[in-house]
Design an enzyme around this catalytic site. Structure first.
Site, short mmCIF file in Angstrom:
data_model
loop_
_atom_site.label_atom_id
_atom_site.label_comp_id
_atom_site.label_asym_id
_atom_site.label_seq_id
_atom_site.Cartn_x
_atom_site.Cartn_y
_atom_site.Cartn_z
N LYS A 77 24.04 -10.64 11.33
CA LYS A 77 24.76 -9.41 11.68
C LYS A 77 25.41 -9.53 13.05
O LYS A 77 24.89 -10.21 13.94
CB LYS A 77 23.80 -8.21 11.67
CG LYS A 77 22.96 -8.10 10.42
CD LYS A 77 22.06 -6.87 10.43
CE LYS A 77 20.95 -7.00 9.43
NZ LYS A 77 19.85 -7.86 9.86
N HIS A 108 26.43 -4.75 12.51
CA HIS A 108 25.06 -4.25 12.62
C HIS A 108 24.98 -2.72 12.69
O HIS A 108 24.09 -2.10 12.12
CB HIS A 108 24.38 -4.87 13.84
CG HIS A 108 22.91 -5.00 13.72
ND1 HIS A 108 22.19 -6.00 14.31
CD2 HIS A 108 21.98 -4.25 13.06
CE1 HIS A 108 20.90 -5.87 14.02
NE2 HIS A 108 20.75 -4.81 13.28
N LEU A 189 8.64 0.55 5.07
CA LEU A 189 7.20 0.65 5.32
C LEU A 189 6.94 1.27 6.69
O LEU A 189 6.05 2.10 6.85
CB LEU A 189 6.54 -0.73 5.22
CG LEU A 189 6.64 -1.40 3.84
CD1 LEU A 189 6.00 -2.78 3.86
CD2 LEU A 189 6.02 -0.53 2.75
N SER A 229 6.83 -9.36 7.80
CA SER A 229 5.44 -9.51 8.25
C SER A 229 5.28 -10.91 8.81
O SER A 229 6.03 -11.82 8.45
CB SER A 229 4.46 -9.30 7.10
OG SER A 229 3.13 -9.45 7.58
N ARG A 234 0.20 -10.80 3.71
CA ARG A 234 1.08 -9.62 3.61
C ARG A 234 2.46 -10.02 3.08
O ARG A 234 3.06 -9.31 2.27
CB ARG A 234 1.19 -8.96 4.99
CG ARG A 234 1.97 -7.68 5.03
CD ARG A 234 1.25 -6.49 4.44
NE ARG A 234 -0.07 -6.25 4.98
CZ ARG A 234 -0.33 -5.73 6.17
NH1 ARG A 234 0.65 -5.42 7.00
NH2 ARG A 234 -1.57 -5.51 6.54
N SER A 237 1.93 -10.35 -0.61
CA SER A 237 1.75 -9.10 -1.37
C SER A 237 3.04 -8.28 -1.40
O SER A 237 3.34 -7.60 -2.38
CB SER A 237 0.57 -8.27 -0.83
OG SER A 237 0.86 -7.77 0.45
N ASN A 238 3.86 -8.38 -0.34
CA ASN A 238 5.14 -7.67 -0.33
C ASN A 238 6.11 -8.22 -1.38
O ASN A 238 7.05 -7.55 -1.78
CB ASN A 238 5.81 -7.76 1.05
CG ASN A 238 5.12 -6.90 2.10
OD1 ASN A 238 4.35 -6.01 1.78
ND2 ASN A 238 5.41 -7.17 3.36
#
Length: 258
Positions: A77, A108, A189, A229, A234, A237-238
């Site tokens: 960006k 951005h 999140l 993460s 994590r 799992s994401n």
């Protein structure tokens, strides 16, 4: 891998993976290790920015991963303060990333009004030159998108905006859908109370975490997600959102969380 590699087709025909890996606030060593882990786990979409100061680490991770560069969708960006030397900034990003092109280059956030159209023209020119396969914006309103589109005849492929159960709008999503612009949601999140009892109840029902429920909710709306993460479990799992789907009722319930 089925739905895990689900993509949204951009206006130019490119396939943008719905699950991306965000790198905001990841320091160099962490950025490198986290992107390596993400690519090993199966992510094929990585999001960075000049502002993040980790493009070199992201690029090195992509190169060292052994995954073919053509298989990884890389976004960077442009900071608004670099707008007046946009091409030079992109060339610097490409040197940092050590790649001949990016798959997506975004503004951005909006520049001052007088620079909106000239900056967008710079992105289009970089696309014509093959330095960016696709170009888009971030944090733009539909009115700002229309302004640059009407001036140039070419609209952004993507708008990357904050999106979460507490901060989203069906009308705003419709505005993008009508224009054929893909929505990437960020801070999904971060901007959610993952201790919310409603989210936890739905998570227990599916045997997954509240974070996975929120990410899956984005996918049910065809919103591209960019979870970040530095912890491998994590990161995994994401990405692991394939084994369950939300019912229409559950989606509606999450839509109304504040």
């Amino acid at each position: 891998m089925g739905r895990m590699t689900r993509t949204v087709e951009l206006a130019g025909g490119a396939a943008l993976p719905l699950i991306g890996f965000g790198t905001w606030e990841l320091r160099p060593k962490t950025a490198y290790e986290s992107v390596r882990a993400a690519l090993e786990i199966g992510y094929r979409h990585v999001d960075t920015a000049t502002l993040y100061r980790n493009e070199a680490d992201v690029g090195r991770a992509v190169k060292d991963s052994g995954v073919d560069r053509q298989q990884v969708f890389v976004t960077t960006k442009l900071r608004p303060q670099d707008a007046r030397h946009a091409r030079r900034t992109l060339e610097s990003s490409l040197r940092q990333l050590d790649t001949g092109y990016v798959d997506l280059w975004l503004i951005h956030w909006p520049t001052g009004r007088d620079d909106l159209v000239p900056t967008w023209q710079e992105l289009l020119s970089a696309k014509d030159a093959g330095l960016a396969r696709n170009v888009g914006v971030s944090n733009f309103s539909p009115a700002q998108i229309d302004l640059v589109t009407e001036a140039t005849g070419q609209q952004p492929a993507v708008n990357q905006i904050p999106w979460s159960p507490a901060q989203h709008g069906p009308a705003l999503l419709d505005e993008h859908r009508r224009r054929g612009i893909a929505v990437e949601g960020y801070s999904g999140l971060k901007n959610t109370d993952l201790r919310d009892p409603v989210l936890n109840e739905i998570a227990q029902r599916h045997g997954v975490t509240p974070a996975q429920i929120v990410l899956r909710w984005h996918l049910e709306h065809d919103i591209v997600i960019l979870p970040r993460s530095s912890r491998r479990e994590r990161i995994a799992s994401n990405f692991d959102l394939d084994g369950f789907t939300l019912t229409k009722e559950e989606v509606t319930t999450i839509d109304t969380l504040t």
